[in-house]
Design an enzyme around this catalytic site. Structure first.
Site, PDB file in Angstrom:
ATOM      1  N   TYR A 442      17.621 121.829  31.502  1.00 22.69           N
ATOM      2  CA  TYR A 442      17.960 121.314  30.170  1.00 22.69           C
ATOM      3  C   TYR A 442      17.193 120.045  29.813  1.00 22.69           C
ATOM      4  CZ  TYR A 442      21.896 118.465  32.232  1.00 22.69           C
ATOM      5  OH  TYR A 442      22.688 117.598  32.933  1.00 22.69           O
ATOM      6  N   GLU A 443      17.198 119.762  28.508  1.00 23.29           N
ATOM      7  CA  GLU A 443      16.360 118.702  27.909  1.00 23.29           C
ATOM      8  C   GLU A 443      14.877 118.938  28.176  1.00 23.29           C
ATOM      9  OE1 GLU A 443      17.843 117.098  25.841  1.00 23.29           O
ATOM     10  OE2 GLU A 443      19.905 117.307  26.530  1.00 23.29           O
ATOM     11  N   GLY A 444      14.488 120.189  28.247  1.00 24.62           N
ATOM     12  CA  GLY A 444      13.092 120.536  28.486  1.00 24.62           C
ATOM     13  C   GLY A 444      12.861 120.896  29.934  1.00 24.62           C
TER      14      GLY A 444
END
Length: 608
Positions: A442-444
């Site tokens: 998550y968050e890239g």
């Protein structure tokens, strides 16, 4: 087992590696004294160990419950968040004019990591709220800042970021949520957002969603995305809460880990609430610049998620160490009168030192990055600000990608230290592995961080920032040369090995940067095929650089007569990192330089 704040390592990394004294001299931090920093660290340790760490296991075993759009969090979370808010922890790094403490990012980094180590699932809510605060302070209007920021900092309200949709994961060009302008200047939003962390909960009075959506006639792709504030409850002119908005939690996801964190599916414009059909939203900044604005929040979140990796690694390491020091199994390989604790066995020591080395190296890199951020914002010299901004931005994908991938390795080693008992949920080691697995996603994802490191952070400036890092690393080599000549015989061999392996790792790093720059002109697919090995190489070498600096600082303390066992243990960890972890740089460099072969294999294997 109880979590114990690694206070001494925090203080060492802050002062010896990140240059806390220099940061406290920057304009705006005149009232932040070393004594105040020490008091903050002590109080944070007390609070986290007593109020937050006990929530970790209940969060895993008693996840939030959904009932007709309402979410009840894990027992204890609501009280814990109330205490967190009342103590002012949400406002550590935010400006005093908005109710925050106005502390340097470097000072806030240690308490931030600490709460994440105590309970990763709990910490996600304040971490995302920090991102909303930063986004609104940067690009929100004055009226929006006045309306939302003080209550977010006070912990009365919390914040979320709403990007992902069922058809639009990392490819935000596919975002389809709509925002239709109204005569009163507001917008009505409709659409579905998924994977929204703390998108619904009972911890605070209101939830402020930052939402990506398209206005009618907006350009296709990412150029047509705008950013909107959509509060769960509308905010009246006098600051009181008004009507329930048309944003509804349709369900909660059932996840591998971080069970205590409610991950919501949110429906905008389903006709629920008190405002009619369409969620009332407020445009942030200009139309069609939403992705640019959201990256403010995303970059803050990416640094925060990197810290989550470090925090989880610390927790997994403490758990494994305590077990290894208590579990009696087998005899010492050199011979012993009877069975010994498994912490005496060489391979268990290797695993524990790998866990500790990766954790402490990643922590040092994150603190150095936080210090660069402070200098990039507050230093009076424009050239120094620019140089440090570039350094910080270069380090963010490394902090996020390397620290989270390392967390998976560390948590896996933690299970291995436990042996078969690690695979049993009751021992607790498995939770860290399950929780860790989301961090590189998550968050890239790690690939997205690596692509950012390649394209925006290496190619864009022609490798200038990377080469500046390499030059500074070579200065450390010179210091290691001098230290090895002064060291006692028992330490000289370890320092010499650290120096030699760091030298080879720097050369490998240098060669990887050269490959990225060269092949970008002729075979861009080869460059991106090598991007993750490049990021992991950078993480290994930057971690090795900071561990080498740590070794130098510890040797100075020991040479001056310190008898504190911390310095001897820290030096041993640094020497182990140099001997056993830094050599990974050579294989990663080889993988980078074979990026063209990797790309060709992908095509020939018919997996496209």
């Amino acid at each position: 087992m109880p979590y114990v704040t690694p206070l001494q390592d925090f203080r060492f990394a802050l002062k010896a590696l990140a240059g806390l004294d220099e940061i406290l001299k920057l304009p705006g931090f005149e009232e932040v004294t070393p004594d105040l920093v020490d008091a903050i660290l002590d109080e944070n340790a007390r609070f986290v160990e007593q109020a937050i760490a006990p929530l970790n296991v209940p969060g895993d075993t008693q996840p939030p419950r959904w009932d007709d759009g309402q979410v009840t969090t894990t027992p204890g979370f609501k009280q814990g968040f109330a205490e967190y808010a009342a103590a002012g922890w949400q406002g550590l790094q935010h400006p005093a004019q908005w109710g925050g403490q106005g502390l340097p990012k470097l000072v806030a980094a240690a308490p931030s990591e600490n709460i994440q180590a105590a309970s990763l699932a709990f910490s996600l809510c304040p971490m995302l709220t920090d991102g909303v605060i930063e986004a609104l302070l940067t690009v929100g209007s004055d009226a929006q800042r006045q309306a939302y920021v003080p209550n977010l900092i006070a912990g009365k309200w919390t914040g979320t970021m709403n990007l992902t949709e069922p058809q639009a994961g990392s490819d935000l060009a596919q975002v389809a949520s709509r925002a239709v302008p109204q005569a009163d200047g507001t917008y009505r939003l409709s659409g579905q957002k998924i994977f929204i962390t703390y998108g619904e909960h009972d911890l605070a009075e209101n939830i402020i969603h930052l939402v990506l959506a398209r206005t009618p006639g907006a350009p296709a792709g990412v150029k047509g995305i705008s950013l909107f504030i959509v509060p769960k409850f509308l905010v009246n002119d006098d600051g009181s809460l008004g009507a329930r908005n048309d944003v509804w939690c349709a369900s909660l996801e059932h996840k591998l880990g971080i069970h205590g964190s409610p991950t919501a599916v949110l429906l905008y414009g389903s006709g629920k609430g008190d405002v009619g059909e369409g969620a009332v939203g407020y445009l942030v900044g200009e139309q069609n610049r939403g992705l640019e604005y959201m990256f403010i929040m995303m970059n803050a979140a990416r640094f925060g998620v990197g810290q989550q990796g470090i925090a989880l690694s610390e927790r997994a390491y403490q758990h494994a160490l305590a077990y290894a020091q208590e579990r009696v199994q087998g005899r010492a390989v050199e011979g012993s009168a009877g069975p010994v604790t498994i912490s005496r066995h060489p391979d268990v020591q290797r695993m524990l030192l790998t866990m500790r080395g990766l954790t402490e190296a990643a922590r040092a890199v994150s603190f150095v990055a936080a210090a660069a951020h402070d200098k990039g914002v507050h230093h009076p010299d424009a050239e120094v600000r620019a140089r440090n901004r570039a350094f910080y931005e270069y380090l963010v994908p490394i902090v996020k990608g390397f620290s989270t991938e390392s967390a998976v390795e560390v948590a896996s080693l933690g299970i291995q230290v436990h042996g078969g008992m690690g695979y049993i949920e009751e021992t607790g080691a498995a939770q860290y592995y399950r929780d860790a697995r989301i961090l590189p996603i998550y968050e890239g994802t790690t690939a997205i961080q690596a692509n950012d490191l390649v394209s925006r952070k290496t190619l864009r400036d022609g490798g200038a920032t990377a080469y500046a890092c390499i030059a500074a690393m070579r200065d450390t080599l010179k210091a290691l040369d001098a230290a090895a000549t002064r060291a006692a015989p028992a330490e000289r061999a370890g320092l010499s090995l650290l120096r030699g392996n760091l030298d080879q790792a720097i050369q490998a790093y240098d060669g990887a940067v050269a490959f990225i720059l060269e092949y970008a002109q002729s075979n861009i697919r080869a460059v991106f095929a090598a991007s993750v090995p490049y990021l992991m190489l950078a993480g290994i070498v930057h971690g090795g650089w900071q561990m080498a600096r740590a070794a130098l600082a510890c040797q100075r303390q020991l040479a001056e007569g310190s008898t504190d066992p911390f310095y001897r243990a820290k030096l041993s960890t640094a020497l182990f990192y140099g001997a056993q972890i830094l050599p990974r740089a050579l294989s990663l460099s080889a993988a980078v330089r074979a990026g063209d072969v990797a790309d060709a294999c992908g095509a020939q294997a018919n997996i496209a």
